[in-house]
Design an enzyme around this catalytic site. Structure first.
Site, PDB file in Angstrom:
ATOM      1  N   GLU A  35       0.557  -1.104  -0.634  1.00  0.00           N
ATOM      2  CA  GLU A  35       0.303   0.015  -0.061  1.00  0.00           C
ATOM      3  C   GLU A  35       1.344   1.012   0.512  1.00  0.00           C
ATOM      4  O   GLU A  35       0.446   2.215  -0.578  1.00  0.00           O
ATOM      5  CB  GLU A  35      -0.623  -0.103   1.156  1.00  0.00           C
ATOM      6  N   ASP A  78      -8.492   5.905  -5.096  1.00  0.00           N
ATOM      7  CA  ASP A  78      -7.489   4.323  -5.763  1.00  0.00           C
ATOM      8  C   ASP A  78      -7.982   4.436  -7.015  1.00  0.00           C
ATOM      9  O   ASP A  78      -8.872   4.758  -7.729  1.00  0.00           O
ATOM     10  CB  ASP A  78      -8.100   3.324  -4.275  1.00  0.00           C
TER      11      ASP A  78
END
Length: 184
Positions: A42, A51
């Site tokens: 991440e 995202d």
């Protein structure tokens, strides 16, 4: 990678990073393995970003801050992200433990717990996980088959991440690593 490959020896050569492999070899607990894995997969961003699925996100993949959704313009310090991430990871492991039958959870290694929490709770969400073939098979004690299911979750924003033009190849790599952790 072939999604759903159930060959027991499908990882003759590890896909995990040296840092994650070293934690496993040293006998680290699930929280340490989970933290390192999420750090690698991440990263950590202190400013909110969209995202691949168009969801506002911050830190190591958080979509909520203190109970409210992340929104454009949110900013946090490194220390705030570290604290929120640690809380989220502890919650994720606890939630995963509650989803998995106690006798199955007890038989899982720290690496398997970290990998399944990353996939199930942190990435696809507990709601989708509850209804998944992955969780059904895991709770039936069919770990090899359950872990193989992880590799089928390779779409992001409707795009097949195996296609280089989709721009989400990291999803395929992540699923392969989560599968490998799950098998540990």
């Amino acid at each position: 990678m072939t999604p759903g490959n159930k060959a027991p020896g499908r990882y003759r050569k590890s896909t995990l990073t040296a840092a994650v492999a070293a934690l496993i070899a040293a006998g680290a607990g699930a929280p340490a393995i989970y933290q390192q894995f999420l750090h690698e997969r991440e990263g950590s961003r202190q400013v909110a970003y969209l995202d691949g699925a168009g969801i506002w996100t911050i830190c190591r993949g958080l979509t909520r801050i203190h109970g409210r959704p992340v929104v454009k313009g949110d900013k946090l310090s490194v220390a705030e992200c570290d604290s929120l991430d640690a809380d989220e990871q502890a919650r994720g492991l606890l939630e995963m433990q509650q989803l998995v039958r106690p006798e199955v959870w007890a038989g899982m290694s720290s690496a398997a717990r970290a990998g399944t929490a990353s996939f199930c709770v942190h990435n696809i969400g507990a709601g989708r996980c509850r209804e998944s073939t992955f969780l059904r098979l895991l709770n039936q004690g069919k770990r090899n088959e359950a872990c193989a299911e992880i590799t089928k979750w390779i779409r992001d924003g409707g795009k097949d991440c195996r296609d280089p033009a989709a721009g989400c190849r990291g999803q395929v790599d992540r699923r392969q690593q989560e599968d490998e952790l799950c098998l540990s």
